[in-house]
Design a protein around this motif. Structure first.
Motif, short mmCIF file in Angstrom:
data_model
loop_
_atom_site.label_atom_id
_atom_site.label_comp_id
_atom_site.label_asym_id
_atom_site.label_seq_id
_atom_site.Cartn_x
_atom_site.Cartn_y
_atom_site.Cartn_z
N ASP A 202 -6.39 -11.02 -7.61
CA ASP A 202 -5.19 -10.30 -6.79
C ASP A 202 -5.99 -9.35 -6.08
OD1 ASP A 202 -3.11 -9.36 -5.76
OD2 ASP A 202 -2.48 -7.98 -7.19
N SER A 204 -6.01 -6.54 -3.18
CA SER A 204 -5.16 -5.55 -2.14
C SER A 204 -5.76 -4.67 -1.87
CB SER A 204 -3.89 -5.04 -3.15
OG SER A 204 -4.17 -4.35 -3.82
N TYR A 206 -4.89 -1.75 -1.66
CA TYR A 206 -4.86 -0.60 -2.61
C TYR A 206 -5.86 -0.55 -3.68
CZ TYR A 206 -2.81 2.71 -6.20
OH TYR A 206 -2.75 3.81 -6.85
N LEU A 232 -7.56 -7.51 4.48
CA LEU A 232 -6.59 -8.66 4.24
C LEU A 232 -6.89 -9.88 5.29
CD1 LEU A 232 -3.13 -7.37 3.43
CD2 LEU A 232 -4.87 -7.87 1.88
#
Length: 295
Positions: A202, A204, A206, A232
């Motif tokens: 995962d 991201s 952040y 992204l």
């Protein structure tokens, strides 16, 4: 003395000499492997998004992996070709910033290299059916992997050397458009390597920003400034490239490929894949085999 380590190696897929006719006519071809052509007779055309090149005797051509191109022969074309995968320690590519078809005048040495490559790698041509019932079984790519595993050390090292020599012909500064070398902050450079190694997890903005102790908005702006794209977008591009590679070299289902490349579900995977390649995963997979079998 400056010590440089080679980060890239190559895995042979096919090598052969073929005589092509008007059946060799493909549009919007995009593959996870490299192609190098040496033309000895006839003529044809090869084009990418930026240019159209005439395939003519006495020249070498390279189509880097993941380069969208069109292939065409109206009448007759004599062609030596080699197809191979690129591997690197950090997942990067020699042509990451040069996804373009390149052309250079060939030498007698180049022809001798193709001859030697054929001699030490017999049975590596493309002589298969174009029946979908055959090519959807992934027999084609499984066989190439087995043949590579069966190579003795001498043939393996010589094959590597020849592929490096042929590829190096296109890395000449006069031909290869090197990107402007801007100093990339260490945190951004390290993040690029982290992404390539962890595509299945995962990822991201952040989380990536937290790893390097930066504010997400500031990190995103810095990332775009030094890579030309947002985090992204970069992640999705690399996930789709990895998916293309797995579709060509493994028997994984689309669900398994999703898991290996970090996509949450099949719907998002298919949507992103089509957005970046212009075709659905099933069409892409069929195209890989059709272009190979009808070379």
């Amino acid at each position: 003395m400056i010590k440089r380590n080679l980060r890239h190696s190559f895995s042979l897929l096919n090598v052969d000499y073929v005589r092509l006719n008007s059946k060799w006519n493909y549009r919007n071809v995009i593959s996870p492997y490299y192609r190098i052509y040496y033309i000895d007779e006839g003529e044809g055309e090869i084009s990418d998004a930026e240019s159209l090149l005439k395939l003519e005797p006495g020249y070498l051509y390279i189509v880097p992996s993941f380069t969208l191109c069109n292939l065409n022969c109206k009448n007759y074309l004599g062609q030596y070709f080699v197809q191979f995968f690129e591997d690197s320690t950090d997942g990067s590519s020699l042509f990451a910033n040069n996804r373009n078809v390149l052309k250079t005048a060939a030498t007698e040495i180049d022809l001798n290299l193709f001859g030697r490559l054929l001699q030490i790698n017999p049975g590596r041509g493309i002589n298969r059916s174009d029946n979908p019932k055959v090519y959807e079984k992934d027999i084609y790519y499984k066989e190439y992997q087995e043949l590579n595993n069966q190579q003795n050390a001498s043939a393996y090292l010589e094959t590597q050397g020849i592929l490096m020599l042929l590829t190096a012909r296109f890395l000449n500064p006069q031909l290869f458009k090197s990107p402007e070398h801007k100093l990339i902050p260490v945190k951004i450079a390290e993040t690029l390597n982290y992404i390539l190694i962890n595509l299945h997890t995962d990822l991201s903005v952040y989380q990536l920003a937290s790893r390097v102790n930066q504010n997400p908005d500031y990190f995103s702006r810095q990332f775009k400034q030094h890579t030309g794209t947002r985090p992204l977008n970069y992640i999705n591009e690399k996930r789709v490239e990895r998916a293309q590679y797995l579709m060509a070299t493994s028997r994984m289902s689309y669900s398994e490929i999703c898991a290996q490349t970090g996509f949450d579900n099949l719907s998002y995977f298919s949507k992103t894949f089509k957005k970046l390649t212009g075709m659905a995963p099933s069409i892409y997979k069929k195209q890989i085999y059709q272009v190979g079998f009808n070379h």
